[in-house]
Design a protein around this motif. Structure first.
Motif, PDB file in Angstrom:
ATOM      1  N   ALA A   1       2.303   0.083   3.020  1.00 44.11           N
ATOM      2  CA  ALA A   1       1.020  -0.387   2.505  1.00 44.11           C
ATOM      3  C   ALA A   1       0.933  -0.194   0.986  1.00 44.11           C
ATOM      4  N   LEU A   2       1.474   0.912   0.496  1.00 41.06           N
ATOM      5  CA  LEU A   2       1.443   1.186  -0.946  1.00 41.06           C
ATOM      6  C   LEU A   2       2.411   0.307  -1.726  1.00 41.06           C
ATOM      7  N   SER A   3       3.429  -0.231  -1.036  1.00 40.83           N
ATOM      8  CA  SER A   3       4.486  -0.963  -1.733  1.00 40.83           C
ATOM      9  C   SER A   3       4.104  -2.391  -2.109  1.00 40.83           C
ATOM     10  N   ALA A   4       2.958  -2.872  -1.645  1.00 39.90           N
ATOM     11  CA  ALA A   4       2.527  -4.223  -2.007  1.00 39.90           C
ATOM     12  C   ALA A   4       2.395  -4.339  -3.523  1.00 39.90           C
ATOM     13  N   GLN A   5       3.071  -5.312  -4.104  1.00 43.48           N
ATOM     14  CA  GLN A   5       3.060  -5.530  -5.552  1.00 43.48           C
ATOM     15  C   GLN A   5       3.525  -4.294  -6.322  1.00 43.48           C
ATOM     16  N   ALA A   6       4.444  -3.545  -5.715  1.00 38.87           N
ATOM     17  CA  ALA A   6       5.020  -2.374  -6.371  1.00 38.87           C
ATOM     18  C   ALA A   6       6.477  -2.258  -5.936  1.00 38.87           C
ATOM     19  N   THR A   7       7.263  -1.487  -6.667  1.00 36.98           N
ATOM     20  CA  THR A   7       8.668  -1.312  -6.313  1.00 36.98           C
ATOM     21  C   THR A   7       8.837  -0.123  -5.374  1.00 36.98           C
ATOM     22  N   ASP A   8       9.893  -0.162  -4.563  1.00 38.95           N
ATOM     23  CA  ASP A   8      10.181   0.964  -3.684  1.00 38.95           C
ATOM     24  C   ASP A   8      10.422   2.232  -4.493  1.00 38.95           C
ATOM     25  N   VAL A   9      11.094   2.093  -5.637  1.00 37.50           N
ATOM     26  CA  VAL A   9      11.375   3.256  -6.488  1.00 37.50           C
ATOM     27  C   VAL A   9      10.073   3.902  -6.944  1.00 37.50           C
ATOM     28  N   GLY A  10       9.125   3.078  -7.381  1.00 37.25           N
ATOM     29  CA  GLY A  10       7.843   3.600  -7.836  1.00 37.25           C
ATOM     30  C   GLY A  10       7.046   4.245  -6.721  1.00 37.25           C
ATOM     31  N   VAL A  11       7.074   3.645  -5.539  1.00 38.50           N
ATOM     32  CA  VAL A  11       6.367   4.224  -4.388  1.00 38.50           C
ATOM     33  C   VAL A  11       6.992   5.551  -4.004  1.00 38.50           C
ATOM     34  N   ASN A  12       8.317   5.601  -3.949  1.00 39.89           N
ATOM     35  CA  ASN A  12       8.991   6.847  -3.575  1.00 39.89           C
ATOM     36  C   ASN A  12       8.668   7.987  -4.533  1.00 39.89           C
ATOM     37  N   LYS A  13       8.629   7.670  -5.811  1.00 39.96           N
ATOM     38  CA  LYS A  13       8.317   8.703  -6.811  1.00 39.96           C
ATOM     39  C   LYS A  13       6.918   9.272  -6.567  1.00 39.96           C
ATOM     40  N   ALA A  14       5.986   8.397  -6.170  1.00 39.54           N
ATOM     41  CA  ALA A  14       4.605   8.834  -5.961  1.00 39.54           C
ATOM     42  C   ALA A  14       4.413   9.557  -4.635  1.00 39.54           C
ATOM     43  N   THR A  15       5.187   9.204  -3.620  1.00 37.60           N
ATOM     44  CA  THR A  15       4.918   9.730  -2.278  1.00 37.60           C
ATOM     45  C   THR A  15       5.739  10.961  -1.894  1.00 37.60           C
ATOM     46  N   ARG A  16       6.753  11.306  -2.663  1.00 38.43           N
ATOM     47  CA  ARG A  16       7.577  12.466  -2.273  1.00 38.43           C
ATOM     48  C   ARG A  16       6.715  13.723  -2.126  1.00 38.43           C
ATOM     49  N   ARG A  17       5.910  13.995  -3.112  1.00 37.31           N
ATOM     50  CA  ARG A  17       5.028  15.163  -3.053  1.00 37.31           C
ATOM     51  C   ARG A  17       3.885  14.930  -2.068  1.00 37.31           C
ATOM     52  N   LEU A  18       3.353  13.710  -2.064  1.00 30.65           N
ATOM     53  CA  LEU A  18       2.233  13.377  -1.178  1.00 30.65           C
ATOM     54  C   LEU A  18       2.589  13.638   0.279  1.00 30.65           C
ATOM     55  N   PHE A  19       3.751  13.187   0.724  1.00 27.70           N
ATOM     56  CA  PHE A  19       4.106  13.307   2.133  1.00 27.70           C
ATOM     57  C   PHE A  19       4.467  14.743   2.532  1.00 27.70           C
ATOM     58  N   GLN A  20       4.670  15.588   1.546  1.00 24.01           N
ATOM     59  CA  GLN A  20       4.886  17.006   1.848  1.00 24.01           C
ATOM     60  C   GLN A  20       3.582  17.680   2.270  1.00 24.01           C
ATOM     61  N   ILE A  21       2.470  17.145   1.805  1.00 18.12           N
ATOM     62  CA  ILE A  21       1.189  17.781   2.114  1.00 18.12           C
ATOM     63  C   ILE A  21       0.289  16.929   3.006  1.00 18.12           C
ATOM     64  N   ALA A  22       0.632  15.640   3.167  1.00 19.07           N
ATOM     65  CA  ALA A  22      -0.219  14.748   3.977  1.00 19.07           C
ATOM     66  C   ALA A  22       0.661  13.779   4.757  1.00 19.07           C
ATOM     67  N   ASP A  23       1.249  14.282   5.834  1.00 20.71           N
ATOM     68  CA  ASP A  23       2.149  13.439   6.625  1.00 20.71           C
ATOM     69  C   ASP A  23       1.548  13.032   7.971  1.00 20.71           C
ATOM     70  N   THR A  24       0.240  13.256   8.146  1.00 17.95           N
ATOM     71  CA  THR A  24      -0.466  12.817   9.344  1.00 17.95           C
ATOM     72  C   THR A  24      -1.816  12.231   8.924  1.00 17.95           C
ATOM     73  N   PRO A  25      -2.435  11.430   9.783  1.00 21.27           N
ATOM     74  CA  PRO A  25      -3.764  10.906   9.430  1.00 21.27           C
ATOM     75  C   PRO A  25      -4.775  12.009   9.169  1.00 21.27           C
ATOM     76  N   GLU A  26      -4.698  13.080   9.934  1.00 21.98           N
ATOM     77  CA  GLU A  26      -5.639  14.187   9.768  1.00 21.98           C
ATOM     78  C   GLU A  26      -5.487  14.840   8.396  1.00 21.98           C
ATOM     79  N   LYS A  27      -4.261  15.081   7.988  1.00 24.46           N
ATOM     80  CA  LYS A  27      -4.019  15.707   6.684  1.00 24.46           C
ATOM     81  C   LYS A  27      -4.398  14.763   5.542  1.00 24.46           C
ATOM     82  N   MET A  28      -4.199  13.458   5.761  1.00 28.66           N
ATOM     83  CA  MET A  28      -4.560  12.489   4.728  1.00 28.66           C
ATOM     84  C   MET A  28      -6.075  12.450   4.547  1.00 28.66           C
ATOM     85  N   LEU A  29      -6.811  12.492   5.663  1.00 34.56           N
ATOM     86  CA  LEU A  29      -8.270  12.535   5.572  1.00 34.56           C
ATOM     87  C   LEU A  29      -8.734  13.795   4.862  1.00 34.56           C
ATOM     88  N   ALA A  30      -8.086  14.909   5.164  1.00 30.45           N
ATOM     89  CA  ALA A  30      -8.453  16.174   4.521  1.00 30.45           C
ATOM     90  C   ALA A  30      -8.191  16.121   3.017  1.00 30.45           C
TER      91      ALA A  30
END
Length: 214
Positions: free
Chosen positions: A41-70
């Motif tokens: 969803a984040l990759s629309a009109q963006a590069t995979d490299v750019g998405v990966n750079k942004a999500t590496r830390r994000l997915f360490q702390i929010a890898d479920t819907p519940e954690k993302m809502l929190a």
């Protein structure tokens, strides 16, 4: 429009792709179905490299819907502000996280229709998730596949839906599962938009593109 290559030729082309890369993988980093859905969803009109750079830390702390809502919309924005349209994407990710919990028990659904009820999830995103996580032979047509399909004659079509149908109708069934990835990678690294690298193209002999480069 470029004519459709015959079935026998497509079999040779995809056999060549399979010989070069038997198990092609997406370049989007993820750890489960939810993070894959968010990454796509984040990759629309963006590069995979750019998405990966942004999500590496994000997915360490929010890898479920519940954690993302929190984490919340503002917290999510802090991680993805380097991605284009980040405010709208953050809003959609929070909304889809809530809907996954309320409607699907916190699980990513395995049907296209269900996936497309989620905010920010269109047919292309749904097809990527179905293909990569649930191993359905779904074909997500992006700009690379649209270009390659029409330029080469592998799967010509006037729009993304027509190209998707051309893949489903013409590519041999044993290659359907990986067709999407082979075509994306070919478009990304060989059959590029401005200067296709025809000199090193593994399917040059079958390609119908008349303006081949040296």
């Amino acid at each position: 429009m470029t004519p459709q290559l015959p079935y026998a030729t497509l079999r040779q082309i995809f056999a060549r792709f399979a010989g070069i890369e038997p198990e092609p993988k997406s370049e989007l980093e993820h750890v489960n179905a939810f993070t894959l859905l968010v990454a796509v969803a984040l990759s629309a009109q963006a590069t995979d490299v750019g998405v990966n750079k942004a999500t590496r830390r994000l997915f360490q702390i929010a890898d479920t819907p519940e954690k993302m809502l929190a984490l919340g919309e503002d917290g999510l924005i802090e991680h993805i502000r380097t991605i284009g349209l980040y405010r709208n994407k953050a809003r959609n990710v929070i909304k889809l996280s809530r809907l996954l919990i309320e409607t699907f028990g916190g699980e990513v659904p395995s049907s296209r229709a269900a996936l497309m009820t989620l905010p920010g999830v269109g047919r292309k995103t749904a097809n990527v998730v179905l293909n990569m996580w649930f191993h359905h032979p779904a074909q997500a047509v992006d700009t690379h596949i649209f270009r390659v399909g029409n330029r080469t004659g592998i799967c010509p079509g006037r729009d993304e839906t027509a190209v998707e149908r051309a893949i489903e109708d013409n590519v041999p069934v044993e290659y359907q599962a990986h067709a999407h990835h082979w075509l994306i990678l070919h478009g990304r690294y060989i059959c590029t938009a401005r200067k296709p690298r025809c000199g090193i193209c593994p399917i040059r002999d079958w390609c119908l593109y008349e303006e081949k480069t040296a």
